[in-house]
Design a protein around this motif. Structure first.
Motif, PDB file in Angstrom:
ATOM      1  N   ARG A 176      32.997  41.568   0.137  1.00  0.00           N
ATOM      2  CA  ARG A 176      31.577  41.211   0.053  1.00  0.00           C
ATOM      3  C   ARG A 176      31.125  41.312  -1.402  1.00  0.00           C
ATOM      4  O   ARG A 176      31.173  42.396  -2.005  1.00  0.00           O
ATOM      5  N   ILE A 177      30.670  40.200  -1.964  1.00  0.00           N
ATOM      6  CA  ILE A 177      30.297  40.144  -3.374  1.00  0.00           C
ATOM      7  C   ILE A 177      28.912  39.514  -3.513  1.00  0.00           C
ATOM      8  O   ILE A 177      28.641  38.456  -2.943  1.00  0.00           O
ATOM      9  N   ARG A 178      28.060  40.176  -4.282  1.00  0.00           N
ATOM     10  CA  ARG A 178      26.706  39.682  -4.520  1.00  0.00           C
ATOM     11  C   ARG A 178      26.427  39.677  -6.015  1.00  0.00           C
ATOM     12  O   ARG A 178      26.603  40.688  -6.696  1.00  0.00           O
ATOM     13  N   ILE A 179      25.980  38.532  -6.525  1.00  0.00           N
ATOM     14  CA  ILE A 179      25.697  38.370  -7.953  1.00  0.00           C
ATOM     15  C   ILE A 179      24.305  37.766  -8.115  1.00  0.00           C
ATOM     16  O   ILE A 179      23.908  36.876  -7.364  1.00  0.00           O
ATOM     17  N   LYS A 214      28.079  35.547  -2.433  1.00  0.00           N
ATOM     18  CA  LYS A 214      26.823  34.835  -2.599  1.00  0.00           C
ATOM     19  C   LYS A 214      26.218  35.107  -3.966  1.00  0.00           C
ATOM     20  O   LYS A 214      26.314  36.218  -4.487  1.00  0.00           O
ATOM     21  N   ILE A 215      25.586  34.081  -4.513  1.00  0.00           N
ATOM     22  CA  ILE A 215      24.933  34.176  -5.811  1.00  0.00           C
ATOM     23  C   ILE A 215      23.453  33.861  -5.630  1.00  0.00           C
ATOM     24  O   ILE A 215      23.097  32.816  -5.067  1.00  0.00           O
ATOM     25  N   LEU A 216      22.592  34.758  -6.090  1.00  0.00           N
ATOM     26  CA  LEU A 216      21.158  34.518  -6.111  1.00  0.00           C
ATOM     27  C   LEU A 216      20.799  34.053  -7.520  1.00  0.00           C
ATOM     28  O   LEU A 216      21.167  34.704  -8.500  1.00  0.00           O
ATOM     29  N   ALA A 217      20.105  32.923  -7.639  1.00  0.00           N
ATOM     30  CA  ALA A 217      19.689  32.389  -8.934  1.00  0.00           C
ATOM     31  C   ALA A 217      18.175  32.217  -8.920  1.00  0.00           C
ATOM     32  O   ALA A 217      17.640  31.494  -8.085  1.00  0.00           O
ATOM     33  N   THR A 229      21.930  30.473  -3.908  1.00  0.00           N
ATOM     34  CA  THR A 229      20.559  30.320  -3.415  1.00  0.00           C
ATOM     35  C   THR A 229      19.614  30.338  -4.603  1.00  0.00           C
ATOM     36  O   THR A 229      19.570  31.319  -5.350  1.00  0.00           O
ATOM     37  N   PHE A 230      18.889  29.247  -4.804  1.00  0.00           N
ATOM     38  CA  PHE A 230      17.919  29.160  -5.894  1.00  0.00           C
ATOM     39  C   PHE A 230      16.539  29.525  -5.370  1.00  0.00           C
ATOM     40  O   PHE A 230      16.088  28.985  -4.363  1.00  0.00           O
TER      41      PHE A 230
END
Length: 215
Positions: free
Chosen positions: A47-50, A81-84, A139-140
């Motif tokens: 599980r990776i979150r950036i 998942k990447i939050l931008a 996710t932008f």
């Protein structure tokens, strides 16, 4: 949407600076590729979150995503998942669509370019399109970082580069403190070359070249 809100959004979009490029400050992505990702793989971390703070037109989160994809972290074996986030609605719209000038090919590693980017024909010239595999992991969202952060989870990596330079020192320190709180165990914070973590230095291990690990 009411007129006052329309005017406020237009004012913010005109005021904010959005200079960016793919793989800007290359050493950060080299550290992600050569140090952080191998550590995750060795620990069998799935599980990776950036978080990409001040993502502008999307080059930074797509650079992150293509680095993860190169190492196989966007496969079904991982929950990645990447939050931008950004304050400017116009740049977020560009980022979500993922179309760029072909001039960007000079900034993207060839091994990434061939797999995660597609050449398309625009109205008057050739353009570069981000592969959907990268887009679906990002996710932008519209966010003013000096206000309440709606997300509650912890991040493994936070990129906040060339964003804090626009704030007073006390606000910068508050943001660094909040980033520290939102980083998980051994989480990494990347900041811009003209930025500093100041008094929060005792809470991080300095990895050099504006890279910090949460103590």
């Amino acid at each position: 949407m009411n007129c006052n809100l329309d005017e406020r959004i237009s004012f913010i979009n005109a005021l904010t600076t959005n200079k960016t490029q793919f793989f800007r400050e290359k050493h950060h992505f080299e550290y992600l590729s050569n140090k952080i990702i191998p550590e995750w793989q060795q620990k069998k971390k799935r599980r990776i979150r950036i978080w990409s703070v001040g993502c502008s037109t999307g080059e930074e989160p797509y650079s992150i995503a293509s680095t993860l994809a190169y190492h196989g972290l966007l496969s079904r074996a991982y929950d990645c998942k990447i939050l931008a986030t950004d304050l400017n609605t116009h740049v977020l719209d560009v980022a979500k669509h993922g179309y760029y000038s072909v001039d960007a090919i000079n900034l993207i590693p060839r091994s990434y370019l061939n797999q995660w980017f597609i050449f398309c024909c625009g109205d008057e010239q050739e353009i570069l399109k981000v592969n959907f595999l990268l887009q679906k992991h990002i996710t932008f969202k519209l966010l003013n970082i000096i206000e309440t952060w709606p997300h509650k989870g912890y991040f493994d990596v936070i990129f906040c580069r060339n964003v804090m330079i626009y704030f007073e020192k006390n606000i910068q320190q508050l943001l660094i403190s909040r980033f520290w709180q939102r980083l998980g165990k051994d989480g990494i914070l990347f900041i811009g070359h003209a930025e500093s973590i100041g008094d929060m230095g005792s809470r991080f291990e300095n990895l050099g070249q504006t890279m910090f690990r949460k103590d």
